[in-house]
Scaffold this active site. Structure first.
Site, PDB file in Angstrom:
ATOM      1  N   LYS A 102       0.809  -1.216   0.000  1.00  0.00           N
ATOM      2  CA  LYS A 102       0.000   0.000   0.000  1.00  0.00           C
ATOM      3  C   LYS A 102       0.847   1.272   0.000  1.00  0.00           C
ATOM      4  O   LYS A 102       0.383   2.320  -0.394  1.00  0.00           O
ATOM      5  CB  LYS A 102      -0.883   0.018   1.248  1.00  0.00           C
ATOM      6  CG  LYS A 102      -2.057  -0.938   1.201  1.00  0.00           C
ATOM      7  CD  LYS A 102      -3.120  -0.505   2.215  1.00  0.00           C
ATOM      8  CE  LYS A 102      -4.339  -1.412   2.191  1.00  0.00           C
ATOM      9  NZ  LYS A 102      -4.053  -2.744   2.756  1.00  0.00           N
ATOM     10  N   GLY A 103       2.054   1.167   0.516  1.00  0.00           N
ATOM     11  CA  GLY A 103       2.891   2.365   0.682  1.00  0.00           C
ATOM     12  C   GLY A 103       3.203   3.040  -0.641  1.00  0.00           C
ATOM     13  O   GLY A 103       3.256   2.388  -1.681  1.00  0.00           O
ATOM     14  N   CYS A 104       3.384   4.362  -0.612  1.00  0.00           N
ATOM     15  CA  CYS A 104       3.683   5.115  -1.842  1.00  0.00           C
ATOM     16  C   CYS A 104       5.152   4.985  -2.230  1.00  0.00           C
ATOM     17  O   CYS A 104       5.504   5.146  -3.394  1.00  0.00           O
ATOM     18  CB  CYS A 104       3.352   6.590  -1.668  1.00  0.00           C
ATOM     19  SG  CYS A 104       1.591   6.907  -1.747  1.00  0.00           S
ATOM     20  N   VAL A 105       6.009   4.765  -1.247  1.00  0.00           N
ATOM     21  CA  VAL A 105       7.441   4.658  -1.563  1.00  0.00           C
ATOM     22  C   VAL A 105       7.962   3.333  -1.033  1.00  0.00           C
ATOM     23  O   VAL A 105       7.746   3.008   0.114  1.00  0.00           O
ATOM     24  CB  VAL A 105       8.233   5.812  -0.921  1.00  0.00           C
ATOM     25  CG1 VAL A 105       9.715   5.639  -1.223  1.00  0.00           C
ATOM     26  CG2 VAL A 105       7.756   7.144  -1.457  1.00  0.00           C
TER      27      VAL A 105
ATOM     28  N   ILE B  75       8.167  10.740  -6.430  1.00  0.00           N
ATOM     29  CA  ILE B  75       7.353   9.651  -5.888  1.00  0.00           C
ATOM     30  C   ILE B  75       6.517   8.995  -6.987  1.00  0.00           C
ATOM     31  O   ILE B  75       6.425   7.774  -7.084  1.00  0.00           O
ATOM     32  CB  ILE B  75       6.469  10.167  -4.730  1.00  0.00           C
ATOM     33  CG1 ILE B  75       7.373  10.443  -3.519  1.00  0.00           C
ATOM     34  CG2 ILE B  75       5.392   9.143  -4.372  1.00  0.00           C
ATOM     35  CD1 ILE B  75       6.695  11.030  -2.319  1.00  0.00           C
TER      36      ILE B  75
END
Lengths: 105, 213
Positions: A102-105, B75
């Site tokens: 789920k994390g963006c990075v 990002i």
């Protein structure tokens, strides 16, 4: 949530196909899932990554992102892209029987 | 009793080989929640222009050099690479600081001109714009943002770039910005592949989704 027959047994998955029950996974299932993800053979290098993902998940209840696999697991990013080409984070979490990260990075 | 599907649901890996006849049955088409529920549309839009049908490609234009505005392109580019998308970042104007050795580790965040700045500890506390020009305020705001990024385990700008390059991303510098800043190649972050002109950029971005940050 659907249940699919994989490796000859019923496996619970979500609508996208990712496994939803941690304990339904085992090594034999992983090799079948790897085939579905286009990886013909799981080498020792693949297994090291999969073991890290499996070990990392229970405490956090969240699948490690690529960044975490490299930063905490100590794996090399280029190597991950070589082992799980195309969409490495999705492929490795699918084969490890975990939700997609789920994390963006 | 739940029905057991004999045909496994397989996520969309882009390049996945379908299980052959000897193995399991072919997979069912899977749609993620972002792909809409409608039938696939024929190629070409209503205006009759042919749709680009090659592999997905994304180009981010990083045009700003503030710490907060460094991250959107980095990002998203990192996420695109993880999805197997050919990814480029073009650094131009103030965005050139992101790949200039002298500045890239010392980008700043200022509240001046930013009406969306709030104190996380006191979200309703008013922050008059005049405070943005109080001496030391930019340093304070920068440190606060860096701490927030650290807490969320977001890597530094340099580390994000290292990750992007290791993941196969391409970094390009803008020729005009390079010349305006009087820079030499040795002033640039090592991962920058080349300094290219506006025309080069137009060629590079053919068939790409271009995102201006």
């Amino acid at each position: 949530m659907p249940t699919c027959r994989i490796d000859g047994r019923p496996i619970d998955v979500n609508d996208e196909g990712f496994l939803t029950v941690y304990d339904q996974w085992d090594d034999s299932l992983a090799t079948v899932l790897a085939g579905y993800a286009g990886i013909e053979e799981l080498t020792d290098e693949h297994w090291k990554v999969l073991r890290f993902l499996r070990d990392d998940y229970p405490a956090r209840k969240e699948t490690a992102t690529l960044r975490r696999v490299t930063a905490v697991g100590g794996f090399d990013m280029k190597e991950l892209f070589r082992l799980f080409p195309g969409k490495p984070a999705k492929k490795m979490s699918y084969i490890a029987g975990l939700p997609k990260p789920k994390g963006c990075v | 009793m739940t029905e057991i599907l004999e045909t496994p649901i397989i996520p969309d890996f882009g390049d996945t080989k379908k299980p052959d006849a000897a193995g399991a049955a072919p997979s069912r088409p899977v749609r993620s929640k972002f792909q809409g529920g409608g039938e696939p549309q024929p190629a070409g839009d209503q205006a009759g222009a042919p749709a680009y049908s090659g592999p997905r490609k994304m180009v981010f234009i990083a045009s700003k050099g503030n710490l907060d505005m460094a991250y959107p392109a980095l990002i998203m580019a990192n996420a695109a690479l993880g999805e197997g998308i050919e990814t480029h970042i073009f650094f131009t104007f103030w965005g050139f600081d992101l790949v200039t050795e002298r500045y890239m580790d010392d980008l700043k965040f200022t509240m001046a001109g930013n009406t969306a700045m709030h104190m996380p500890q006191a979200p309703t506390m008013p922050l008059p714009q005049i405070m943005g020009v109080v001496p030391g305020m930019t340093k304070f705001a920068t440190n606060m943002m860096k701490k927030q990024l650290d807490d969320l385990e977001i890597p530094s700008v340099r580390e994000m770039l290292d990750i992007i390059v290791a993941s196969g991303g391409h970094l390009w510098g803008c020729k005009l910005s390079f010349d305006m800043n009087g820079l030499a190649r040795t002033d640039l972050y090592d991962g920058v592949e080349d300094v290219i002109s506006a025309t080069d950029f137009i060629e590079l971005s053919e068939g790409a989704q271009v995102i201006f940050v």
